[in-house]
Design a protein around this motif. Structure first.
Motif, PDB file in Angstrom:
ATOM      1  N   ILE A  55       0.838  -1.194   0.000  1.00  0.00           N
ATOM      2  CA  ILE A  55       0.000   0.000   0.000  1.00  0.00           C
ATOM      3  C   ILE A  55       0.877   1.249   0.000  1.00  0.00           C
ATOM      4  CG2 ILE A  55      -1.613   1.345   1.401  1.00  0.00           C
ATOM      5  CD1 ILE A  55      -2.844  -1.382   2.257  1.00  0.00           C
ATOM      6  N   ILE A  56       1.924   1.245   0.819  1.00  0.00           N
ATOM      7  CA  ILE A  56       2.837   2.386   0.882  1.00  0.00           C
ATOM      8  C   ILE A  56       3.537   2.586  -0.453  1.00  0.00           C
ATOM      9  CG2 ILE A  56       4.980   3.215   1.932  1.00  0.00           C
ATOM     10  CD1 ILE A  56       3.955   1.832   4.550  1.00  0.00           C
ATOM     11  N   GLU A  57       4.015   1.488  -1.034  1.00  0.00           N
ATOM     12  CA  GLU A  57       4.709   1.588  -2.322  1.00  0.00           C
ATOM     13  C   GLU A  57       3.780   2.080  -3.423  1.00  0.00           C
ATOM     14  OE1 GLU A  57       7.891   1.328  -3.275  1.00  0.00           O
ATOM     15  OE2 GLU A  57       8.336   1.190  -1.152  1.00  0.00           O
ATOM     16  N   SER A  58       2.533   1.656  -3.401  1.00  0.00           N
ATOM     17  CA  SER A  58       1.606   2.128  -4.433  1.00  0.00           C
ATOM     18  C   SER A  58       1.368   3.632  -4.285  1.00  0.00           C
ATOM     19  CB  SER A  58       0.285   1.364  -4.381  1.00  0.00           C
ATOM     20  OG  SER A  58      -0.458   1.705  -3.229  1.00  0.00           O
ATOM     21  N   GLY A  59       1.379   4.134  -3.049  1.00  0.00           N
ATOM     22  CA  GLY A  59       1.264   5.572  -2.827  1.00  0.00           C
ATOM     23  C   GLY A  59       2.493   6.310  -3.329  1.00  0.00           C
ATOM     24  N   ASN A  60       3.656   5.702  -3.148  1.00  0.00           N
ATOM     25  CA  ASN A  60       4.894   6.313  -3.624  1.00  0.00           C
ATOM     26  C   ASN A  60       4.934   6.371  -5.147  1.00  0.00           C
ATOM     27  OD1 ASN A  60       5.786   6.607  -1.020  1.00  0.00           O
ATOM     28  ND2 ASN A  60       7.100   4.811  -1.052  1.00  0.00           N
ATOM     29  N   ASP A  61       4.307   5.404  -5.811  1.00  0.00           N
ATOM     30  CA  ASP A  61       4.292   5.388  -7.269  1.00  0.00           C
ATOM     31  C   ASP A  61       3.533   6.586  -7.838  1.00  0.00           C
ATOM     32  OD1 ASP A  61       5.730   3.051  -7.228  1.00  0.00           O
ATOM     33  OD2 ASP A  61       4.003   1.756  -7.599  1.00  0.00           O
ATOM     34  N   LEU A  62       2.586   7.095  -7.077  1.00  0.00           N
ATOM     35  CA  LEU A  62       1.782   8.230  -7.539  1.00  0.00           C
ATOM     36  C   LEU A  62       2.508   9.562  -7.370  1.00  0.00           C
ATOM     37  CD1 LEU A  62      -1.656   7.200  -6.009  1.00  0.00           C
ATOM     38  CD2 LEU A  62      -0.866   6.860  -8.359  1.00  0.00           C
TER      39      LEU A  62
END
Length: 50
Positions: free
Chosen positions: A26-33
């Protein structure tokens, strides 16, 4: 649960993975944005002094 579902996890998959793994994803997907660029990339010397 909502965020895990947005990542594409099924309920059966959520039973078989640890909570920490889901949180990391979840954290990594937020970082991708995020389009922020890192100002400085750490060197080996930086890691050694840390």
């Amino acid at each position: 649960m909502l965020r895990a579902k947005q990542l594409g996890f099924s309920l059966a998959e959520l039973d078989s993975v640890e909570e920490g793994l889901v949180m990391d994803m979840i954290i990594e997907s937020g970082n991708d944005l995020c389009d922020d660029e890192y100002r400085q990339v750490a060197t080996q010397q930086d890691f050694d002094s840390f």
